[in-house]
Design an enzyme around this catalytic site. Structure first.
Site, short mmCIF file in Angstrom:
data_model
loop_
_atom_site.label_atom_id
_atom_site.label_comp_id
_atom_site.label_asym_id
_atom_site.label_seq_id
_atom_site.Cartn_x
_atom_site.Cartn_y
_atom_site.Cartn_z
N PRO A 27 0.60 -1.18 -0.29
CA PRO A 27 0.09 0.21 0.42
C PRO A 27 0.96 1.32 0.11
O PRO A 27 1.63 1.40 0.09
CB PRO A 27 -1.18 -0.52 1.42
CG PRO A 27 -1.16 -1.27 1.11
CD PRO A 27 0.31 -2.16 1.24
N LYS A 28 0.06 2.31 -0.21
CA LYS A 28 1.27 3.80 -0.36
C LYS A 28 0.75 4.29 1.24
O LYS A 28 -0.41 5.34 -0.33
CB LYS A 28 0.70 4.43 -1.86
CG LYS A 28 1.99 5.74 -2.09
CD LYS A 28 1.86 6.60 -3.18
CE LYS A 28 2.79 7.82 -3.07
NZ LYS A 28 2.99 7.95 -2.09
N TRP A 29 0.92 4.03 1.84
CA TRP A 29 0.34 5.22 2.57
C TRP A 29 0.91 7.16 2.80
O TRP A 29 1.78 7.02 1.81
CB TRP A 29 1.59 5.07 4.05
CG TRP A 29 1.93 3.13 4.05
CD1 TRP A 29 2.70 2.46 3.92
CD2 TRP A 29 0.29 2.57 5.06
NE1 TRP A 29 2.24 1.42 4.31
CE2 TRP A 29 0.76 1.18 4.91
CE3 TRP A 29 -0.53 2.76 5.27
CZ2 TRP A 29 0.18 0.05 4.82
CZ3 TRP A 29 -1.80 1.86 5.98
CH2 TRP A 29 -1.25 0.11 4.98
#
Length: 282
Positions: A27-29
């Site tokens: 995931p791209k936080w």
């Protein structure tokens, strides 16, 4: 111990989510990129620019003391509110004077989502492949626990696409794609790619800039977005196509299709000229 602050890996924008063998996804936080280093003198946090930011996040400095001396992590500082990522809260904390940091740590506590380990025990891990580094990362952080935690990662693209859809509601920006066998390389040489959430929308080209036969920038009015007007770069393969379409329309408004980011970045990208569409106001 590696030199501090370490130069960090960067990612190129891409769409759609890359496919292929030898890849991993995370995931791209939505937070502040930061390196966390546990040294003999304590814990240091550095922004991507190299600026020390530890005084702004005392709870992360305290948690980092549980790591082995010589550990250097790469990750994202985030703040959760009501089950959603709150980037504005991270930004307020990072830009507020140090004297207010303890109070903000209580009202808007931060977490550190680590997605890579650059060093541990003083040994440089950057030459090791991503898949080995991630196993080591999980082993390092398992006994530590929140607010330090290892980020999600998978080698299964179907699982990753599920995250892409399901985690959007929590404010996760999209997906990172990384070569599983690659070492950690600073800058854009990393091979990392990022895919942010985006939607396709129609728009009208109101004006252009650049050479008449191959405009480089288009001023467009988005449909269904309150008539928002933005300037967007025209990709080289589409410049002559746009010029021809405008000439055919008598240099009137030309329908085009754009990809608009749905996160806080809201990046607008030119996709194609729509010869099959007439929009109101054209």
């Amino acid at each position: 111990m590696i030199d501090l602050p370490p130069p960090l890996a960067l990612a190129r924008d891409t769409h759609p989510v890359p496919d292929g063998t030898g890849l991993a996804w995370e995931p791209k936080w939505d937070g502040w990129r930061a390196a966390l280093a546990r040294t003999e003198r304590g814990v240091a946090l550095f922004a991507r620019s190299g600026r020390p930011i530890g005084n702004s996040f005392p709870e992360l400095e305290a948690a980092g003391a549980a790591l082995p001396v010589g550990t250097v992590l790469d990750g994202e500082i985030v703040v959760w509110r009501g089950g959603q990522l709150d980037f504005a809260a991270v930004q307020r904390r990072g830009l507020t004077r140090a004297s207010r940091a303890p109070a903000l740590a209580r009202s808007a506590p931060a977490s550190y989502v680590a997605f890579d380990v650059l060093a541990t025990g003083g040994g440089d891990m950057r030459a090791r492949p991503w898949e080995e580094r991630h196993v080591l990362l999980e082993q390092l952080l398992a006994p530590v626990g929140p607010p330090l935690q290892a980020g999600l990662a998978t080698r299964d693209r179907t699982v990753a696409l599920g995250w892409y859809e399901d985690l959007a509601a929590a404010g996760v920006e999209g997906l990172m794609t990384k070569p599983a066998r690659a070492p950690y390389r600073a800058g854009l040489a990393s091979g990392w790619r990022k895919t942010r959430h985006a939607t396709l929308t129609d728009a009208l080209v109101l004006d252009v800039a650049g050479p008449r036969a191959a405009p480089t920038t288009a001023r467009v009015r988005l449909a269904g977005d309150g008539g928002r007007v933005v300037d967007v770069a025209v990709p080289p393969p589409l410049r002559r196509v746009l010029a021809a379409a405008r000439a055919q329309a008598g240099e009137g408004a030309v329908p085009v299709e754009l990809r608009v980011g749905t996160g806080r970045h809201g990046t607008v990208r030119f996709v194609r000229v729509r010869g099959d569409l007439t929009l109101p106001g054209g």
